[in-house]
Enzyme design. Structure first.
Site, PDB file in Angstrom:
ATOM      1  N   CYS A 290      71.716 -14.158 -41.624  1.00  7.10           N
ATOM      2  CA  CYS A 290      72.185 -13.001 -42.377  1.00  7.10           C
ATOM      3  C   CYS A 290      73.594 -12.685 -41.910  1.00  7.10           C
ATOM      4  O   CYS A 290      74.030 -13.181 -40.876  1.00  7.10           O
ATOM      5  CB  CYS A 290      71.273 -11.799 -42.146  1.00  7.10           C
ATOM      6  SG  CYS A 290      71.519 -10.496 -43.385  1.00  7.10           S
TER       7      CYS A 290
ATOM      8  N   CYS B 107      74.763  -7.432 -46.069  1.00  2.00           N
ATOM      9  CA  CYS B 107      74.210  -8.753 -45.763  1.00  2.00           C
ATOM     10  C   CYS B 107      74.956  -9.899 -46.438  1.00  2.00           C
ATOM     11  O   CYS B 107      74.610 -11.067 -46.254  1.00  2.00           O
ATOM     12  CB  CYS B 107      72.727  -8.789 -46.137  1.00  2.00           C
ATOM     13  SG  CYS B 107      71.775  -7.501 -45.279  1.00  2.00           S
TER      14      CYS B 107
ATOM     15  N   LYS C 146      61.059  -9.034 -48.747  1.00  2.00           N
ATOM     16  CA  LYS C 146      61.659  -8.100 -47.794  1.00  2.00           C
ATOM     17  C   LYS C 146      62.047  -6.835 -48.549  1.00  2.00           C
ATOM     18  O   LYS C 146      62.846  -6.883 -49.489  1.00  2.00           O
ATOM     19  CB  LYS C 146      62.890  -8.739 -47.136  1.00  2.00           C
ATOM     20  CG  LYS C 146      63.622  -7.792 -46.199  1.00  2.00           C
ATOM     21  CD  LYS C 146      64.710  -8.502 -45.437  1.00  2.00           C
ATOM     22  CE  LYS C 146      65.523  -7.529 -44.622  1.00  2.00           C
ATOM     23  NZ  LYS C 146      66.589  -8.187 -43.867  1.00  2.00           N
TER      24      LYS C 146
ATOM     25  N   ARG D  24      70.886  -0.818 -48.955  1.00  3.74           N
ATOM     26  CA  ARG D  24      70.559  -2.196 -49.308  1.00  3.74           C
ATOM     27  C   ARG D  24      69.629  -2.295 -50.528  1.00  3.74           C
ATOM     28  O   ARG D  24      69.035  -3.330 -50.772  1.00  3.74           O
ATOM     29  CB  ARG D  24      69.875  -2.884 -48.117  1.00  3.74           C
ATOM     30  CG  ARG D  24      70.657  -2.845 -46.827  1.00  3.74           C
ATOM     31  CD  ARG D  24      70.342  -4.060 -45.975  1.00  3.74           C
ATOM     32  NE  ARG D  24      70.580  -3.878 -44.556  1.00  3.74           N
ATOM     33  CZ  ARG D  24      71.770  -3.821 -43.979  1.00  3.74           C
ATOM     34  NH1 ARG D  24      72.869  -3.895 -44.730  1.00  3.74           N
ATOM     35  NH2 ARG D  24      71.871  -3.671 -42.678  1.00  3.74           N
TER      36      ARG D  24
ATOM     37  N   LYS E 106      57.766  -8.283 -45.154  1.00  6.34           N
ATOM     38  CA  LYS E 106      58.433  -7.396 -44.203  1.00  6.34           C
ATOM     39  C   LYS E 106      58.783  -6.089 -44.887  1.00  6.34           C
ATOM     40  O   LYS E 106      59.376  -6.155 -45.969  1.00  6.34           O
ATOM     41  CB  LYS E 106      59.701  -8.084 -43.697  1.00  6.34           C
ATOM     42  CG  LYS E 106      60.566  -7.216 -42.812  1.00  6.34           C
ATOM     43  CD  LYS E 106      61.837  -7.915 -42.457  1.00  6.34           C
ATOM     44  CE  LYS E 106      62.703  -6.926 -41.701  1.00  6.34           C
ATOM     45  NZ  LYS E 106      64.063  -7.300 -41.654  1.00  6.34           N
TER      46      LYS E 106
ATOM     47  N   TYR F 149      57.952  -6.606 -31.615  1.00  2.82           N
ATOM     48  CA  TYR F 149      58.599  -6.191 -30.368  1.00  2.82           C
ATOM     49  C   TYR F 149      57.553  -5.936 -29.294  1.00  2.82           C
ATOM     50  O   TYR F 149      57.885  -5.809 -28.120  1.00  2.82           O
ATOM     51  CB  TYR F 149      59.461  -4.941 -30.616  1.00  2.82           C
ATOM     52  CG  TYR F 149      60.495  -5.199 -31.694  1.00  2.82           C
ATOM     53  CD1 TYR F 149      61.667  -5.882 -31.384  1.00  2.82           C
ATOM     54  CD2 TYR F 149      60.276  -4.830 -33.021  1.00  2.82           C
ATOM     55  CE1 TYR F 149      62.601  -6.178 -32.378  1.00  2.82           C
ATOM     56  CE2 TYR F 149      61.198  -5.119 -34.015  1.00  2.82           C
ATOM     57  CZ  TYR F 149      62.352  -5.795 -33.693  1.00  2.82           C
ATOM     58  OH  TYR F 149      63.268  -6.101 -34.667  1.00  2.82           O
TER      59      TYR F 149
HETATM   60  C1  PBG Z   1      68.939  -8.505 -41.199  1.00  2.00           C
HETATM   61  C2  PBG Z   1      67.645  -7.980 -40.690  1.00  2.00           C
HETATM   62  C3  PBG Z   1      67.167  -6.658 -40.612  1.00  2.00           C
HETATM   63  C4  PBG Z   1      65.936  -6.716 -39.956  1.00  2.00           C
HETATM   64  C5  PBG Z   1      65.684  -8.065 -39.703  1.00  2.00           C
HETATM   65  N1  PBG Z   1      66.742  -8.817 -40.173  1.00  2.00           N
HETATM   66  C6  PBG Z   1      67.811  -5.379 -40.985  1.00  2.00           C
HETATM   67  C7  PBG Z   1      68.011  -5.002 -42.382  1.00  2.00           C
HETATM   68  O1  PBG Z   1      67.703  -5.749 -43.316  1.00  2.00           O
HETATM   69  O2  PBG Z   1      68.541  -3.915 -42.572  1.00  2.00           O
HETATM   70  C8  PBG Z   1      65.066  -5.538 -39.608  1.00  2.00           C
HETATM   71  C9  PBG Z   1      64.086  -5.771 -38.507  1.00  2.00           C
HETATM   72  C10 PBG Z   1      63.488  -4.551 -37.892  1.00  2.00           C
HETATM   73  O3  PBG Z   1      63.602  -3.411 -38.370  1.00  2.00           O
HETATM   74  O4  PBG Z   1      62.845  -4.745 -36.855  1.00  2.00           O
HETATM   75  N2  PBG Z   1      69.206  -8.316 -42.533  1.00  2.00           N
END
Ligand code: PBG
Length: 329
Positions: free
Chosen positions: A121, A131, A196, A218, A249, A314
């Site tokens: 990304c 992104c 996502k 986003r 996700k 995590y």
């Molecule tokens: C990159 C990305 C993001 C996360 C993983 N890859 C942030 C986003 O899309 O804003 C979020 C992961 C998390 O909240 O633990 N684009």
């Protein structure tokens, strides 16, 4: 005659042994992928305020964390980088000396058997925090593809075992597959962040990765949280473009999406137990309101029960320790 009092469901709940024998879902450290934030410099361990226990790490600390994760039986890490400087095109994302590329090499030296997954990304690397490439007030999909493909190739050259595109640009999996093949990396698998969502649960991550968008949000590229049929279409397209693994996700507020994806697709399915989900558990636990260990294992079990084969979390290291102390019983 069936039913009560012939049938008593409590018979199978009476002892820990029978509960273990009849358990339908079990967790193992092999289910987990541990995300890490890597930063330039030496002896740096900046704890993220909103994510107790998680830090931005310089490479020397990456070595320690990776060794620990490896010893706990966690098979993979997912790397995010904090660059020296940000620019409109996210140049450090595809710099062979970029922080993630350095980290890949260090992880492979430290634990050669661990899989290194890289997030593909631009948002950590761009000064606007989006992104992809910004054009006026939108993100230019097709120009972004070229840069994302460069980043993926650069990560594969540095030794990444799996690349995971997360920018939600249309065609990103196909563009990355083509570029990887052309560069001699036809064996490198792609884990698509296929479904996502534009989620407010990413808030703490953006503090950790310093990737908050400087204007707008986003929602023009990440999915609307109200949609599930569209998620199936996103996943289907990623598979057509060559994804080897797929992802949903966030996880917790999207368990129905996970289940639908599991029923419909046979590819390995990952779920991302995102930053906000972790922070909520941590905050409540620190207040003494919930039992962190039990709640975290309950959440991870629910994500697996919903259909995930792999969980990016995590809590990976803590959960692996808890499981080794018989946390599944
Ligand atoms: C990159 C990305 C993001 C996360 C993983 N890859 C942030 C986003 O899309 O804003 C979020 C992961 C998390 O909240 O633990 N684009």
């Amino acid at each position: 005659m069936t039913g009560f009092p012939i049938i008593r469901m409590r018979r199978l709940r009476d002892s820990a042994a029978i509960r273990r024998m009849t358990r339908e879902t079990t967790l193992s450290p092999a289910d987990f992928i541990y995300p890490m934030f890597v930063t330039h410099g030496r002896d740096i361990r900046n704890e993220i305020g909103s994510m107790p226990g998680i830090s931005q790490l310089s490479l020397d600390h990456v070595i320690t964390e990776v060794s620990e994760a490896n010893e706990l039986g966690i098979p993979a890490v997912l790397l995010f980088g904090i660059p020296t400087k940000k620019d409109p095109f996210g140049e450090e994302a595809y710099d062979p000396q970029g922080i993630v590329q350095e980290a890949i090499r260090i992880v492979k030296q430290t634990a050669p058997d661990m899989a290194v997954i890289t997030d593909v990304c631009l948002c950590e690397y761009t000064d606007h925090g989006h992104c992809g490439v910004v054009d006026g007030d939108t993100i230019d999909n097709d120009r972004s593809l070229e840069l994302l493909a460069r980043a993926a190739v650069c990560q594969a050259e540095a030794g990444a075992d799996i690349v995971a595109p997360s920018a939600m640009m249309d065609g990103q999996v196909g563009a990355i597959r083509t570029a990887l093949n052309a560069a001699g990396h036809s064996e490198t698998p792609i884990m698509g962040y296929s479904a996502k969502y534009a989620s407010s649960f990413y808030g703490p991550f953006r503090e950790a990765a310093e990737s908050t968008p400087q204007f707008g949000d986003r929602r023009g590229y990440q999915m609307d949280g109200a949609n599930v049929r569209q998620a199936m279409r996103e996943i289907e397209l990623d598979i057509e473009e060559g994804a080897d693994m797929i992802m949903v996700k966030p996880a917790l507020a999207y368990l129905d999406v996970l289940t639908r994806a599991r029923q419909r697709f046979d590819l390995p399915l990952a779920a991302y137990n995102v930053s906000g989900e972790y922070s909520m558990v941590k905050a409540a636990a620190e207040n003494g309101w919930i039992d962190e260990r039990r709640v975290a294992l309950e959440i991870l079990t629910s994500i697996k029960r919903a259909g995930a084969d792999m969980i990016i979390t995590y809590h990976a290291k803590d959960a692996a320790v808890w499981l080794s102390e018989n946390g599944n019983s």
